[in-house]
Design an enzyme around this catalytic site. Structure first.
Site, short mmCIF file in Angstrom:
data_model
loop_
_atom_site.label_atom_id
_atom_site.label_comp_id
_atom_site.label_asym_id
_atom_site.label_seq_id
_atom_site.Cartn_x
_atom_site.Cartn_y
_atom_site.Cartn_z
N ARG A 32 -21.76 41.09 -9.58
CA ARG A 32 -23.22 41.22 -9.51
C ARG A 32 -23.89 40.39 -10.62
O ARG A 32 -25.00 39.90 -10.46
CB ARG A 32 -23.65 42.68 -9.62
N SER A 59 -29.23 47.70 -12.00
CA SER A 59 -27.91 47.78 -11.34
C SER A 59 -27.59 46.56 -10.51
O SER A 59 -26.43 46.24 -10.29
CB SER A 59 -27.87 49.00 -10.41
N GLU A 80 -35.96 50.87 1.32
CA GLU A 80 -35.23 49.66 1.71
C GLU A 80 -35.77 49.02 2.99
O GLU A 80 -35.66 47.81 3.17
CB GLU A 80 -33.74 49.97 1.86
N PHE A 105 -27.45 50.89 1.28
CA PHE A 105 -28.83 51.11 1.74
C PHE A 105 -29.49 49.85 2.29
O PHE A 105 -30.40 49.92 3.09
CB PHE A 105 -29.66 51.70 0.61
N HIS A 131 -22.61 46.77 -5.23
CA HIS A 131 -21.95 48.07 -5.11
C HIS A 131 -21.34 48.28 -3.74
O HIS A 131 -21.40 49.36 -3.15
CB HIS A 131 -22.94 49.21 -5.40
N ASP A 139 -18.89 57.41 -6.87
CA ASP A 139 -20.05 57.85 -6.08
C ASP A 139 -19.64 58.41 -4.71
O ASP A 139 -20.40 59.13 -4.08
CB ASP A 139 -21.04 56.70 -5.89
N ARG A 189 -19.87 46.09 -8.48
CA ARG A 189 -20.18 46.57 -9.82
C ARG A 189 -18.94 46.54 -10.72
O ARG A 189 -19.03 46.44 -11.94
CB ARG A 189 -20.70 48.00 -9.75
#
Lengths: 337, 290
Positions: A32, A59, A80, A105, A131, A139, A189
């Site tokens: 990222r 992020s 989004e 998302f 991510h 997560d 990430r």
């Protein structure tokens, strides 16, 4: 094109990877960051570059751009669907718009907006999805999207890029900027070795052959490229000569390199942090079935959701680490006979 | 054709001209839909007055130069009423009227729902509800940040407000104080499965917009004078986006189609079309006699 039936000893050098990719000194960083750096560079070069995010600027590494170019940054909130639509509206005014959010998302939630507002209008909107995959780890399944490559590569006008490390994510973003059409850039990430260098080639639609081999060819994308290189090193000790090819471009896909290794090795393995159905494995299977029918063993998630755990634990459990790739290579070699 | 740039105080209240344009647009809508054998007449007819007032009264545009940078942008969010957009664009001279009857046919640029780039004057692709308003907000944001004097008009259906995306867009327009943006809601209270009160109640709609930070103007959406006046009020509002809730009669101008949700997505057959055209032609005679 470098290869051939005999193999090309110059291949590895030409790819200009770091000298010893497995050395502990190779820095580990997230892909990222490569996107964020490229975005900053693009923002400086081109006044028409805008960046948008849905409450995840840090992020997704969009905050570097936001701090420097607030007049071309848009914070849309946790929305989004709107994110994609706003970007299409900005692009309609002659701008190049980059939207960044978690892959779960965007495109997970806004497929329809990407399909109609972005792709149907052929808008100059770039979708940076960070991510992605199991690599997001703790997560859990809801955040570990494993279907995004399949969704994005099915869309007309879309280019799909899955960089293997920070350096390549930067190059992929800069290359996508030259297209005035939609592009999808998938990053992670997780901090992983930055084993490519500024001198490593990158061309959309052209696979990078990092290691030539005659027994089997491993086609990987994203973080699985490094896992495949590790696997090839282990396989060498067992006397198996495996090629490793970095398929950073899922669409357009490098059919010529797939064909070349299908012919040369007679069996292929694909590897990705994604469902094998519809992902890189699916894409390679399509090419093989249509023109070069040889066996293919697909490494990836097999029609299941993920779960909480750290990246290494998950890669091991779902057999998408180097050990999983080695097992699949052995299976592939049995199919070859 | 000279760009129309009225400046609000000087809006020519040439109601006869606008009424004739609206009637002509309605006749074309009927002709197109009879020929295409599918499509959405109710919303298209109901919004003909708004489109006539917009394109022939308020909008800064140049049909001979559709990509003119300084043009006002019109974003149709509820793409299914595109017959009224196509008929209006042809009426304004963006493309020949002869093309209208190709609506929904193979190879036609007049797609069943608008496709950006297929026809001059189409600013956005639409169809799935809720998407146009986000694009309109994106355009208005560029206009505002770059201090352009063009405006953005977004047209939405009331049933479209069921979509969550529109409220995301309304919040963002308010956040960035987009006073160059006007949303026009076709409040005809019909959608596919019934009245909007039955399907998903929206009232108190004006209060909802007020609480979202919008300047709200409620009008009779089939009254040309009221529509022009509303555009003027929207233009004089600063620091807030404006919404015009246009109470319209679905199927307006064709007596047997008015206020009947059965005509939402059903095209008239040849006989029904002839009947409708006869009614509209009689109305046109009256207008011309004024």
């Amino acid at each position: 094109m470098a290869d051939n039936e005999t193999g090309n000893p110059e291949q590895k050098t030409a790819m200009n990877l770091v000298p010893d990719i497995f050395a502990a000194t190779v820095p580990k960083k997230a892909s990222r960051d490569g996107f964020g750096k490229a975005l900053l560079e693009l923002g400086e070069k081109d006044q028409n570059v805008w960046a948008l995010t849905a409450d995840v600027s840090e992020s997704t590494r969009t905050h570097w751009f936001a701090e420097k170019y607030p007049d071309r940054f848009v914070q849309v909130g946790v929305a989004e669907q709107n994110l994609a639509g706003i970007a299409a509206g900005i692009a309609a005014c002659g701008k190049q718009a980059y939207i960044s959010a978690f892959a779960a998302f965007s495109p997970g939630r806004n497929f329809d907006q990407i399909r109609v507002s972005v792709c149907y209008s052929n808008s100059d909107v770039k979708i940076h999805a960070s991510h992605a995959g199991l690599s997001v780890g703790p997560d859990g399944a809801s955040h570990q999207i494993l279907e995004d490559i399949a969704m994005m590569r099915a869309l007309p006008n879309m280019t799909v890029l899955v960089p293997c490390d920070l350096e390549q994510a930067k190059k992929a973003t800069l290359a996508a900027a030259k297209l005035k059409t939609p592009a999808y850039i998938r990053t992670s990430r997780e901090n992983t070795p930055v084993f490519t260098t500024p001198q490593t080639p990158f061309e959309i639609g052209k696979a990078n052959v990092y290691r030539d081999g005659k027994d089997v060819a491993i086609f990987a994308c994203g973080l699985q490229v490094f896992e495949a290189l590790k696997a090839a090193e282990e396989l060498k000790k067992k006397g198996i000569d495996a090629a490793v090819i970095d398929m950073h471009s899922i669409k357009p896909i490098d059919e010529a390199t797939i064909a070349q290794y299908a012919k040369k090795c007679g069996v292929l393995v694909s590897a990705e942090d994604h469902q094998v159905n519809g992902g890189l494995g699916g894409a390679i299977a399509e090419v093989l079935c249509e023109s070069h029918p040889v066996p293919l063993v697909r490494v990836g998630v097999k029609d299941s959701f993920g779960e909480s755990g750290n990246c290494a634990e998950l890669y091991k459990k779902y057999s998408i680490d180097s050990a999983g790739i080695i097992k699949s290579v052995e299976e592939a070699l049995r199919l070859k006979k | 054709m000279k760009p129309i740039d009225p400046g609000l105080a000087e809006i020519k209240t040439d109601m006869k001209r606008l009424a004739i344009a609206a009637n002509s647009i309605r006749q074309d809508i009927i002709r197109m839909l009879v020929e295409s054998k599918s499509g959405h007449p109710a919303g298209s007819l109901g919004m003909a007055d708004v489109f006539a007032a917009l394109y022939f009264g308020a909008l800064r545009h140049d049909p001979t130069n559709p990509s003119w940078d300084a043009r006002d942008r019109v974003v149709l969010s509820n793409g299914h009423i595109c017959p009224v957009l196509y008929a209006t664009l042809a009426e304004a001279g963006y493309f020949p009227k002869a093309q209208l009857i190709s609506l929904r046919k193979l190879g036609s640029p007049l797609q069943g729902h608008p496709h950006k780039g297929a026809l001059p004057g189409i600013e956005n692709s639409s169809g799935p509800l809720g998407q146009g308003i986000s694009q309109a907000v994106g355009m208005a944001l560029v206009g505002k940040r770059e201090k352009k004097d063009w405006r953005v008009y977004a047209l939405l259906g009331d049933g479209e407000l069921d979509e969550g995306q529109v409220w995301e867009a309304f919040l963002l327009a308010s956040k960035y104080k987009l006073d160059n943006l006007v949303a026009i809601i076709d409040r005809n209270n019909i959608q596919i499965d019934g009245t909007s009160d039955e399907v998903l109640p929206l009232e108190p709609l004006a209060d909802k917009f007020s609480s979202f930070g919008w300047n709200v103007i409620v009008i009779d959406g089939n009254n040309l004078n009221a529509i022009l006046h509303a555009f003027g009020m929207a233009q004089s509002c600063t620091d807030k986006p404006s919404v015009i809730i246009a109470n319209t009669i679905s199927g307006k101008g064709v007596s047997f189609m008015e206020k009947k949700f059965g005509w939402h997505g059903k095209s008239p057959n040849k006989d029904e079309g002839d009947l409708a055209l006869k009614e509209l032609a009689e109305e046109m005679k009256k207008l011309e006699a004024i």
